[in-house]
Design an enzyme around this catalytic site. Sequence first.
Site, mmCIF file in Angstrom:
data_model
loop_
_atom_site.group_PDB
_atom_site.id
_atom_site.type_symbol
_atom_site.label_atom_id
_atom_site.label_comp_id
_atom_site.label_asym_id
_atom_site.label_seq_id
_atom_site.Cartn_x
_atom_site.Cartn_y
_atom_site.Cartn_z
ATOM 1 N N ASN A 61 30.605 -49.283 -44.186
ATOM 2 C CA ASN A 61 31.269 -49.188 -42.882
ATOM 3 C C ASN A 61 30.310 -49.804 -41.865
ATOM 4 O OD1 ASN A 61 32.474 -48.460 -40.509
ATOM 5 N ND2 ASN A 61 32.593 -46.273 -40.956
ATOM 6 N N LYS A 74 26.912 -47.852 -42.244
ATOM 7 C CA LYS A 74 26.910 -46.632 -43.065
ATOM 8 C C LYS A 74 27.279 -47.020 -44.492
ATOM 9 C CE LYS A 74 28.728 -43.726 -39.405
ATOM 10 N NZ LYS A 74 29.991 -43.265 -38.904
ATOM 11 N N ARG A 90 35.297 -50.674 -44.906
ATOM 12 C CA ARG A 90 36.169 -50.155 -43.859
ATOM 13 C C ARG A 90 36.331 -51.241 -42.804
ATOM 14 N NH1 ARG A 90 35.247 -45.801 -39.065
ATOM 15 N NH2 ARG A 90 37.406 -45.865 -38.407
ATOM 16 N N HIS A 131 42.491 -45.011 -37.279
ATOM 17 C CA HIS A 131 42.155 -43.823 -38.079
ATOM 18 C C HIS A 131 43.163 -43.635 -39.212
ATOM 19 C CE1 HIS A 131 40.385 -41.973 -34.158
ATOM 20 N NE2 HIS A 131 39.385 -42.446 -34.889
ATOM 21 N N GLY A 187 37.833 -36.514 -32.924
ATOM 22 C CA GLY A 187 36.388 -36.655 -33.073
ATOM 23 C C GLY A 187 35.867 -37.349 -31.837
ATOM 24 N N ARG A 214 36.072 -42.856 -23.957
ATOM 25 C CA ARG A 214 37.268 -43.678 -23.671
ATOM 26 C C ARG A 214 38.285 -42.857 -22.883
ATOM 27 N NH1 ARG A 214 38.295 -45.191 -29.801
ATOM 28 N NH2 ARG A 214 36.105 -44.978 -30.310
ATOM 29 N N ASP A 232 29.767 -35.657 -25.746
ATOM 30 C CA ASP A 232 29.771 -34.787 -26.915
ATOM 31 C C ASP A 232 30.426 -33.438 -26.571
ATOM 32 O OD1 ASP A 232 27.835 -34.533 -29.688
ATOM 33 O OD2 ASP A 232 28.638 -32.690 -28.819
ATOM 34 N N GLU A 251 37.790 -30.216 -37.041
ATOM 35 C CA GLU A 251 37.316 -29.358 -38.125
ATOM 36 C C GLU A 251 36.363 -28.267 -37.650
ATOM 37 O OE1 GLU A 251 35.628 -31.857 -41.291
ATOM 38 O OE2 GLU A 251 37.254 -33.270 -40.912
ATOM 39 N N GLU A 294 37.285 -40.226 -45.180
ATOM 40 C CA GLU A 294 37.749 -41.614 -45.164
ATOM 41 C C GLU A 294 37.056 -42.441 -46.247
ATOM 42 O OE1 GLU A 294 36.845 -41.245 -40.891
ATOM 43 O OE2 GLU A 294 38.347 -42.806 -40.626
HETATM 44 P P1 ADP Z 1 33.318 -40.053 -34.961
HETATM 45 O O1 ADP Z 1 34.626 -40.330 -34.301
HETATM 46 O O2 ADP Z 1 32.151 -40.762 -34.350
HETATM 47 O O3 ADP Z 1 33.350 -40.089 -36.481
HETATM 48 P P2 ADP Z 1 33.177 -37.179 -35.356
HETATM 49 O O4 ADP Z 1 34.465 -37.078 -36.080
HETATM 50 O O5 ADP Z 1 31.931 -36.891 -36.110
HETATM 51 O O6 ADP Z 1 33.012 -38.527 -34.579
HETATM 52 O O7 ADP Z 1 33.263 -36.159 -34.109
HETATM 53 C C1 ADP Z 1 32.256 -36.057 -33.175
HETATM 54 C C2 ADP Z 1 32.681 -34.981 -32.186
HETATM 55 O O8 ADP Z 1 32.799 -33.727 -32.881
HETATM 56 C C3 ADP Z 1 31.672 -34.766 -31.055
HETATM 57 O O9 ADP Z 1 32.339 -34.648 -29.815
HETATM 58 C C4 ADP Z 1 31.056 -33.438 -31.439
HETATM 59 O O10 ADP Z 1 30.624 -32.714 -30.299
HETATM 60 C C5 ADP Z 1 32.216 -32.735 -32.086
HETATM 61 N N1 ADP Z 1 31.718 -31.614 -32.880
HETATM 62 C C6 ADP Z 1 31.012 -31.629 -34.015
HETATM 63 N N2 ADP Z 1 30.669 -30.368 -34.385
HETATM 64 C C7 ADP Z 1 31.196 -29.542 -33.450
HETATM 65 C C8 ADP Z 1 31.216 -28.126 -33.254
HETATM 66 N N3 ADP Z 1 30.623 -27.303 -34.107
HETATM 67 N N4 ADP Z 1 31.850 -27.640 -32.172
HETATM 68 C C9 ADP Z 1 32.458 -28.459 -31.297
HETATM 69 N N5 ADP Z 1 32.491 -29.808 -31.426
HETATM 70 C C10 ADP Z 1 31.864 -30.335 -32.481
#
Ligand code: ADP
Length: 397
Positions: free
Chosen positions: A7, A14, A90, A178, A208, A239, A281, A332, A384
Amino acid sequence: MKILVVNAGSSSLKYQLFDMDENKVIAKGLCEKIGIGGAVTHKRPGKDDYKSEIELKDHDDAIALVLKLLTDSNLGVIKSVDEIDAVGHRVAHGGKLQESMIVTDSVLRYLESIVGINPLHGPPAIKGINACRKAMPGKPMVTVFDTSFHSTMPEKSYIYALPYEYYEKYQVRRYGFHGTSHRYVAHKAAEFVRVPLEQLLIITCHCGNGSSITAVDHGKVINTAMGLTPQEGLPMGTRCGSIDPTIVTYLMKQENLTPDQMDDVLNKKSGLLGLSGVSSDMRDVWAAADAGNERAKLALDVLVQDAKKIIGSYIAEMNGVDIVLFTAGIGENDRAFRAAVCRDMDYLGISIDEDFNMSCPRGENVDISAPDAKVRTLVIPTDEELMIALDTLNLVK
Ligand code: ADP
């Protein structure tokens, strides 16, 4: 059979090496700061992670390093590159290519021809494929597109109400993203409830850093929140998601912004970061909101409301829903987000067991619905990379 999944991003790459006889990852890692320094983290189950700063001029260097690590006498998991049977890539945007496919020169030429509508993710993905072809000549390679699963959308879902000639001239339409994740979790959800996917109405919420929600009607996507680019739909880390399009030209005039500067505002300075002023985040935004930061609270409220709006609109479009599911980093892990989205949705049949939602195990498929809920609300971890490895296996077998 061993399959390497790659990826490639603009400054990162990755990788995961799968042993497909056991559907198991035997090594994975991340090359970072490509072209601006270089660093690698290499992981193997049950062993210490290997981390190093090492110059990575380009994606060729990154792939050479990955192959060196995978075959290293101390850090490696295979003896030689020959043990890798195929490579799955990917690729975010497949344009008119609607299925995973073996990489050929003509596939690459087509992907190059559509970088205009995929400027952020297209060029690095092509560099990753070229680097692998150079390092492993003759090895079968497969491209798996984030857009493919959405190719079943009817025209009324993918067309924008712009002059039709822009669709004809520039293929301006909704593609959706996605898709590999939405496809994986939709199948997993059907397996989990033991009903064939073709008999279910499912809304998949991939939330995410980037987020999208998709309506899967009897196994086929009929609508999805992301559009021509991964910008439309929910507000995301940085975004803005869906906004009144005239805001763009208005702000460009007010602030004297070039198109690239405006793109930067929409893609990198908006969303949770722009609204909260704290972070992109979700964990940081919750922490700030819990500490009383009003803009952080507002950012969360907007995200939750938009998720509700999209879910509600898809229930209307499908005339029902059997399963609403949450996946990806926020979906998740963020229990409070799930609870907020599902609160006051009982009119639509969605109601969760809030206590179980707060205590259910992570990393597993779980049903968080209230016992009497008409709609089943699930948490399904996405994978994925496994989906890419499985598509690659199917195509090269
Ligand atoms: P990407 O789209 O880059 O793959 P991810 O699917 O890993 O991203 O999602 C990242 C997001 O998930 C971030 O906003 C992060 O804060 C959130 N996240 C991860 N763990 C937790 C958690 N335990 N509680 C709340 N948000 C979380």
